[in-house]
Design a protein around this motif. Structure first.
Motif, PDB file in Angstrom:
ATOM      1  N   CYS A  38      40.659  34.137  30.088  1.00  0.00           N
ATOM      2  CA  CYS A  38      39.799  35.329  30.037  1.00  0.00           C
ATOM      3  C   CYS A  38      39.675  35.863  28.617  1.00  0.00           C
ATOM      4  O   CYS A  38      40.540  35.645  27.766  1.00  0.00           O
ATOM      5  N   SER A  40      40.200  38.783  27.733  1.00  0.00           N
ATOM      6  CA  SER A  40      41.349  39.666  27.442  1.00  0.00           C
ATOM      7  C   SER A  40      42.504  38.873  26.838  1.00  0.00           C
ATOM      8  O   SER A  40      43.230  39.376  25.977  1.00  0.00           O
ATOM      9  N   HIS A  64      46.597  35.983  32.832  1.00  0.00           N
ATOM     10  CA  HIS A  64      46.724  37.102  33.781  1.00  0.00           C
ATOM     11  C   HIS A  64      45.792  36.973  34.985  1.00  0.00           C
ATOM     12  O   HIS A  64      45.518  37.948  35.655  1.00  0.00           O
ATOM     13  N   GLU A  65      45.271  35.759  35.245  1.00  0.00           N
ATOM     14  CA  GLU A  65      44.359  35.606  36.384  1.00  0.00           C
ATOM     15  C   GLU A  65      44.833  34.485  37.303  1.00  0.00           C
ATOM     16  O   GLU A  65      44.105  33.540  37.573  1.00  0.00           O
ATOM     17  N   CYS A 154      41.365  39.665  37.884  1.00  0.00           N
ATOM     18  CA  CYS A 154      40.864  40.374  36.711  1.00  0.00           C
ATOM     19  C   CYS A 154      39.361  40.573  36.747  1.00  0.00           C
ATOM     20  O   CYS A 154      38.857  41.610  37.132  1.00  0.00           O
ATOM     21  N   ARG A 155      38.599  39.546  36.372  1.00  0.00           N
ATOM     22  CA  ARG A 155      37.182  39.807  36.104  1.00  0.00           C
ATOM     23  C   ARG A 155      36.390  40.230  37.329  1.00  0.00           C
ATOM     24  O   ARG A 155      35.595  41.162  37.262  1.00  0.00           O
TER      25      ARG A 155
HETATM   26 ZN   LIG Z   1      40.980  38.747  32.561  1.00  0.00          ZN
END
Ligand SMILES: [Zn+2]
Ligand SMILES: [Zn+2]
Length: 353
Positions: A38, A40, A64-65, A154-155
């Protein structure tokens, strides 16, 4: 275990053998099946404003995904079991502070951003740790493949929270989305699913084609027009009701505010890069004269995943549609680096560790 680790801001990730995580009393360890890559992660890797003070050190694991299978359970965990298929929100909450108790765990007083802070190693590795697992572990509904869930940490959920909970989108509204990366495409798809007419804006035709496939009724290549806000205003006959900056650079942020119709709402999803340093100047007189709202939005509260699952179960949304390619752990660093020039399309996902 194998993991793709941080070796310094802007330096290539290195695949190394590191110690596997052990569960805290209230945590679980998950064997990673998939993990999205991502922007991020890219911001943290670069050391952009929100992350620069956090002091990531050599050996830190980003990512983090994820989704995966629980393989070790802390002694005080009551509801999560070995063998459960789970994902987690990247904004992990403790489940007990006033924000969490009031349904806003994305704003937890003790929130840990998975993989994005030194005290919270992430999932670019064979296993990852989930703190406060009874609160944070989200069981995957039957029939949902892990790859479908890679954006849900996340997204996808960030775009869902922004449009469904933070803005007042109603059927027939014009929603403009500036920036068609993973979160932007998710916003296009969700806005379409809740009945809005979507205008997608990006610099790349390839990304705009995907946006059109996900439900955008109009697309604008920002390179091909004189003035993006004027173009959006012409398409929407007066401006968008809701506009999203899904990128976080000064130009997309200002374009998003300026393309609104009177009483419109701007949603700021994208975090800024080092160029903006966390601040963007805005057309404040226009915002006053037209009663525009500027709305910040981050992640999604853990208790609201069921809303996504109910739509998913009946085919109204398809988070997997944003997954553009699968890569191996060894390719992670290269994929992350390609984000510098916005070369990734959709959501790249690691599925081989
Ligand atoms: Zn993310
Ligand atoms: Zn909390």
């Amino acid at each position: 275990m194998r993991a793709a680790v941080f070796t310094g801001h802007g330096r290539p990730l290195a695949v190394r053998d590191i110690d596997a995580p052990e569960p805290d009393p209230e945590g679980v360890v998950v064997e990673t099946e998939v993990c999205g890559i991502c922007r991020s992660d890219w911001h943290a890797w670069q050391g952009d404003p929100l992350w620069e003070s956090r002091g990531l050190e050599d050996g830190h694991v980003l990512g983090h995904e994820p989704a995966g299978v629980v393989v070790d359970v802390g002694e005080d965990v009551e509801q999560v079991r070995e063998g459960d298929h789970v994902t987690v929100p990247f904004n992990l909450g403790d489940g007990t502070c006033p924000s969490c108790r009031n349904g806003h765990s994305n704003l937890c007083d003790n929130r840990l951003p998975l993989g994005l802070a030194p005290e919270s190693p992430g999932a670019f590795g064979e296993q990852f740790h989930v703190p406060w697992a009874d609160f944070n572990a989200v069981s995957l509904p039957d029939g949902v493949a892990p790859i479908d869930m890679a954006g849900l940490g996340c997204r996808f959920m960030t775009a869902f929270h922004a449009l469904v909970h933070r803005a007042d989108v109603t059927a027939g509204d014009w929603v403009a989305v500036h920036g068609c990366g993973g979160v932007g495409l998710s916003a296009v798809h969700i806005a379409d699913a809740v009945g809005a007419n979507v205008v997608a804006v990006d610099l790349f035709d390839e990304k705009l084609d995907i946006a059109a496939g996900l439900g955008a009724v109009e697309t604008v290549n920002a390179n091909a027009v004189e003035d993006v806000p004027e173009e959006v205003a012409a398409i929407t006959d007066g401006g968008a009701h809701i506009s999203v900056d899904a990128l976080g650079i000064a130009e997309t942020c200002r374009n998003s505010v300026r393309c609104l119709r009177k009483r419109g709402q701007h949603l700021q999803i994208g975090l800024t890069s080092s160029e903006e340093g966390g601040e963007v100047s805005l057309p404040t007189d226009l915002m006053v004269a037209n009663e525009l709202q500027f709305v910040g939005t981050i992640g999604m509260p853990r208790p609201r995943y069921d809303e996504i699952f109910r739509m998913l179960a009946h085919g109204k949304i398809d988070p997997a549609a944003m997954v553009s390619e699968t890569v191996s752990l060894d390719q992670t660093g290269e994929k992350l680096a390609s984000m510098t020039d916005f070369e990734t399309v959709g959501i790249p996902v690691i599925d081989e560790f």
